[in-house]
Design a protein around this motif. Structure first.
Motif, PDB file in Angstrom:
ATOM      1  N   VAL A 190      -3.765  16.312  -6.563  1.00  0.00           N
ATOM      2  CA  VAL A 190      -5.135  15.935  -6.190  1.00  0.00           C
ATOM      3  C   VAL A 190      -5.123  14.744  -5.240  1.00  0.00           C
ATOM      4  O   VAL A 190      -5.874  14.720  -4.252  1.00  0.00           O
ATOM      5  N   LEU A 191      -4.276  13.762  -5.480  1.00  0.00           N
ATOM      6  CA  LEU A 191      -4.219  12.604  -4.582  1.00  0.00           C
ATOM      7  C   LEU A 191      -3.719  12.982  -3.192  1.00  0.00           C
ATOM      8  O   LEU A 191      -4.244  12.484  -2.188  1.00  0.00           O
ATOM      9  N   ILE A 192      -2.741  13.868  -3.109  1.00  0.00           N
ATOM     10  CA  ILE A 192      -2.274  14.307  -1.790  1.00  0.00           C
ATOM     11  C   ILE A 192      -3.383  15.074  -1.066  1.00  0.00           C
ATOM     12  O   ILE A 192      -3.610  14.867   0.129  1.00  0.00           O
ATOM     13  N   LEU A 193      -4.084  15.937  -1.779  1.00  0.00           N
ATOM     14  CA  LEU A 193      -5.187  16.672  -1.152  1.00  0.00           C
ATOM     15  C   LEU A 193      -6.287  15.722  -0.687  1.00  0.00           C
ATOM     16  O   LEU A 193      -6.826  15.881   0.411  1.00  0.00           O
ATOM     17  N   LEU A 245       5.139   9.970   0.234  1.00  0.00           N
ATOM     18  CA  LEU A 245       4.224  10.801  -0.547  1.00  0.00           C
ATOM     19  C   LEU A 245       4.781  11.225  -1.903  1.00  0.00           C
ATOM     20  O   LEU A 245       4.111  11.918  -2.655  1.00  0.00           O
ATOM     21  N   ASP A 246       5.982  10.774  -2.239  1.00  0.00           N
ATOM     22  CA  ASP A 246       6.578  11.168  -3.517  1.00  0.00           C
ATOM     23  C   ASP A 246       6.176  10.255  -4.676  1.00  0.00           C
ATOM     24  O   ASP A 246       6.544  10.505  -5.822  1.00  0.00           O
ATOM     25  N   THR A 247       5.397   9.205  -4.384  1.00  0.00           N
ATOM     26  CA  THR A 247       4.903   8.326  -5.447  1.00  0.00           C
ATOM     27  C   THR A 247       3.409   8.081  -5.255  1.00  0.00           C
ATOM     28  O   THR A 247       2.888   8.173  -4.131  1.00  0.00           O
ATOM     29  N   ILE A 248       2.749   7.744  -6.344  1.00  0.00           N
ATOM     30  CA  ILE A 248       1.317   7.445  -6.287  1.00  0.00           C
ATOM     31  C   ILE A 248       1.079   6.197  -5.444  1.00  0.00           C
ATOM     32  O   ILE A 248       0.161   6.160  -4.622  1.00  0.00           O
ATOM     33  N   MET A 249       1.908   5.176  -5.621  1.00  0.00           N
ATOM     34  CA  MET A 249       1.749   3.957  -4.820  1.00  0.00           C
ATOM     35  C   MET A 249       1.984   4.235  -3.340  1.00  0.00           C
ATOM     36  O   MET A 249       1.322   3.653  -2.482  1.00  0.00           O
ATOM     37  N   GLY A 250       2.913   5.133  -3.022  1.00  0.00           N
ATOM     38  CA  GLY A 250       3.140   5.509  -1.631  1.00  0.00           C
ATOM     39  C   GLY A 250       1.926   6.194  -1.028  1.00  0.00           C
ATOM     40  O   GLY A 250       1.546   5.926   0.115  1.00  0.00           O
ATOM     41  N   ILE A 251       1.301   7.060  -1.808  1.00  0.00           N
ATOM     42  CA  ILE A 251       0.083   7.741  -1.346  1.00  0.00           C
ATOM     43  C   ILE A 251      -1.010   6.713  -1.083  1.00  0.00           C
ATOM     44  O   ILE A 251      -1.693   6.761  -0.059  1.00  0.00           O
ATOM     45  N   LYS A 252      -1.163   5.769  -1.991  1.00  0.00           N
ATOM     46  CA  LYS A 252      -2.182   4.723  -1.821  1.00  0.00           C
ATOM     47  C   LYS A 252      -1.870   3.854  -0.606  1.00  0.00           C
ATOM     48  O   LYS A 252      -2.782   3.458   0.132  1.00  0.00           O
ATOM     49  N   PHE A 253      -0.582   3.561  -0.373  1.00  0.00           N
ATOM     50  CA  PHE A 253      -0.198   2.762   0.793  1.00  0.00           C
ATOM     51  C   PHE A 253      -0.540   3.505   2.083  1.00  0.00           C
ATOM     52  O   PHE A 253      -1.089   2.913   3.024  1.00  0.00           O
ATOM     53  N   ILE A 254      -0.249   4.787   2.129  1.00  0.00           N
ATOM     54  CA  ILE A 254      -0.600   5.587   3.313  1.00  0.00           C
ATOM     55  C   ILE A 254      -2.106   5.582   3.510  1.00  0.00           C
ATOM     56  O   ILE A 254      -2.600   5.424   4.632  1.00  0.00           O
ATOM     57  N   ASP A 255      -2.853   5.732   2.432  1.00  0.00           N
ATOM     58  CA  ASP A 255      -4.312   5.707   2.531  1.00  0.00           C
ATOM     59  C   ASP A 255      -4.798   4.368   3.078  1.00  0.00           C
ATOM     60  O   ASP A 255      -5.709   4.332   3.917  1.00  0.00           O
ATOM     61  N   ASP A 256      -4.192   3.278   2.647  1.00  0.00           N
ATOM     62  CA  ASP A 256      -4.551   1.960   3.181  1.00  0.00           C
ATOM     63  C   ASP A 256      -4.288   1.880   4.680  1.00  0.00           C
ATOM     64  O   ASP A 256      -5.086   1.310   5.436  1.00  0.00           O
TER      65      ASP A 256
END
Length: 142
Positions: A81-84, A120-131
């Protein structure tokens, strides 16, 4: 059985990645299943090998999970869901999913010279990309 059109509408209504409470309740209140993985595959130009790395599962498992009647652990549901949600944001920033994929696949100084897709393999990485996407929206063009 939920029709494919209804399921796609639910998938496209994933909350904004920055709204953690909405993401949490979306995951709790929706059946995150094989259709989400199929949508992710349609959404991105990346291979099964790359997507399976993001989700920390084997390619064989990824392909098995794309079939009806499979169930996921909660951490995998959250990751999908976070990646989507991130893809919705990235597509909005870059106007096309291909442009977002190209940015994800390009080495970037903010990611220690690595491609953002590697985070994208971690939740924190996804959040960092979003930032970083939010920064780009406000004029930081790297």
């Amino acid at each position: 059985m939920v029709s494919q059109a209804v399921q796609l509408k639910k998938i496209k209504n994933i909350p904004n990645i920055r709204n953690y409470a909405d993401i949490f309740f979306y995951i709790r209140n929706h059946t995150i299943d094989w259709s989400y993985l199929n949508y992710l595959k349609e959404l991105t130009t990346f291979s099964d090998e790359v997507i399976s790395d993001w989700l920390n599962i084997s390619v064989k498992t990824l392909r098995a999970y794309r079939k009806p009647e499979t169930t996921f652990k909660d951490n995998l549901k959250e990751h999908i869901v976070l990646i989507l949600s991130l893809y919705e944001h990235g597509t909005s920033v870059f106007e096309h999913k291909e442009n977002f994929d190209q940015w994800l696949n390009t080495k970037n100084v903010f990611f220690d010279g690595n491609e953002p897709k590697n985070y994208l393999d971690t939740i924190m990485g996804i959040k960092f990309i979003d930032d970083r996407l939010t920064a780009i929206e406000y004029g930081d063009n790297v």
